[in-house]
Design a protein around this motif. Structure first.
Motif, PDB file in Angstrom:
ATOM      1  N   GLN A   1       0.776  -0.996   0.207  1.00 25.44           N
ATOM      2  CA  GLN A   1       0.156   0.109  -0.008  1.00 25.44           C
ATOM      3  C   GLN A   1       0.792   1.259   0.023  1.00 25.44           C
ATOM      4  OE1 GLN A   1      -2.467  -0.466   3.447  1.00 25.44           O
ATOM      5  NE2 GLN A   1      -3.528  -2.108   2.425  1.00 25.44           N
TER       6      GLN A   1
ATOM      7  N   ALA B   1       2.265   1.585  -3.386  1.00 24.12           N
ATOM      8  CA  ALA B   1       1.307   2.154  -4.509  1.00 24.12           C
ATOM      9  C   ALA B   1       1.091   3.782  -4.181  1.00 24.12           C
ATOM     10  CB  ALA B   1      -0.076   1.291  -4.297  1.00 24.12           C
TER      11      ALA B   1
ATOM     12  N   ALA C   1      -1.824   5.144 -11.115  1.00 26.72           N
ATOM     13  CA  ALA C   1      -2.746   4.613 -10.428  1.00 26.72           C
ATOM     14  C   ALA C   1      -2.727   3.315  -9.706  1.00 26.72           C
ATOM     15  CB  ALA C   1      -3.955   4.640 -11.388  1.00 26.72           C
ATOM     16  N   PRO C   2      -3.218   3.264  -8.461  1.00 27.66           N
ATOM     17  CA  PRO C   2      -3.072   1.730  -7.567  1.00 27.66           C
ATOM     18  C   PRO C   2      -4.255   0.994  -8.172  1.00 27.66           C
ATOM     19  CG  PRO C   2      -4.093   3.726  -6.115  1.00 27.66           C
ATOM     20  CD  PRO C   2      -3.542   4.487  -7.616  1.00 27.66           C
ATOM     21  N   ALA C   3      -3.946  -0.205  -7.714  1.00 28.83           N
ATOM     22  CA  ALA C   3      -4.919  -1.018  -7.920  1.00 28.83           C
ATOM     23  C   ALA C   3      -6.234  -0.891  -7.144  1.00 28.83           C
ATOM     24  CB  ALA C   3      -4.575  -2.482  -7.522  1.00 28.83           C
ATOM     25  N   GLN C   4      -6.125  -0.379  -5.804  1.00 30.70           N
ATOM     26  CA  GLN C   4      -7.001  -0.193  -5.010  1.00 30.70           C
ATOM     27  C   GLN C   4      -6.893   1.240  -4.467  1.00 30.70           C
ATOM     28  OE1 GLN C   4      -5.870  -3.235  -1.816  1.00 30.70           O
ATOM     29  NE2 GLN C   4      -7.398  -1.762  -0.575  1.00 30.70           N
TER      30      GLN C   4
ATOM     31  N   THR D   1      -6.180   4.433  -2.351  1.00 27.81           N
ATOM     32  CA  THR D   1      -5.401   4.855  -1.009  1.00 27.81           C
ATOM     33  C   THR D   1      -5.342   6.167  -0.807  1.00 27.81           C
ATOM     34  OG1 THR D   1      -3.854   2.979  -1.865  1.00 27.81           O
ATOM     35  CG2 THR D   1      -2.972   4.459  -0.251  1.00 27.81           C
TER      36      THR D   1
END
Length: 127
Positions: A18, A21, A31-34, A36
């Motif tokens: 995290q 990311a 861009a992060p996968a989820q 943050t």
């Protein structure tokens, strides 16, 4: 050395992913996968360095991937140092409770919904 997760402690590999990311989003626009939550701050002396120095420092911070037990003992990927034109630049990620106005550390730092990250980038001589 392998860091083992304990039931009452967050998984350091989750926090590291995290933090990485978020750092890549804040510094490189990746861009992060989820989602943050977080913000980035740079010190005044870094802003005043001029001649594109701050942009180089931010980009190098985003690209940093040299984590070793000596500079990352908890395995959270929350600190690093980069060299820009012979000057050492430190970066640090602190984790706060999302609704605490930055007064309280994150109770569950591996939960991105309740954790606010603050990335600070500074000249080492300002530490």
């Amino acid at each position: 050395m392998t860091v083992q997760s304990q039931p009452d402690r967050p998984d350091p590999t989750v926090i590291a992913a995290q933090n990485d990311a978020f750092r890549k989003l804040a510094c490189l626009g990746v861009a992060p996968a989820q989602p943050t939550q977080g913000r980035m701050h740079v010190t005044r002396s870094l802003m005043e360095a001029g001649d594109g120095f701050m942009a180089e420092a931010v980009k190098a911070t985003g690209a940093f991937d040299t984590f070793e037990p000596e500079n990352d003992p908890e395995g959270w990927h929350d600190f690093g140092a980069v060299e820009i034109r012979g000057e050492t630049v430190f970066w640090k990620i602190d984790l706060y409770e999302a609704d605490s106005d930055f007064r309280y550390g994150a109770e569950t730092p591996d939960n991105p919904a309740t954790t606010m990250r603050v990335l600070t980038i500074m000249l080492a001589r300002d530490w």
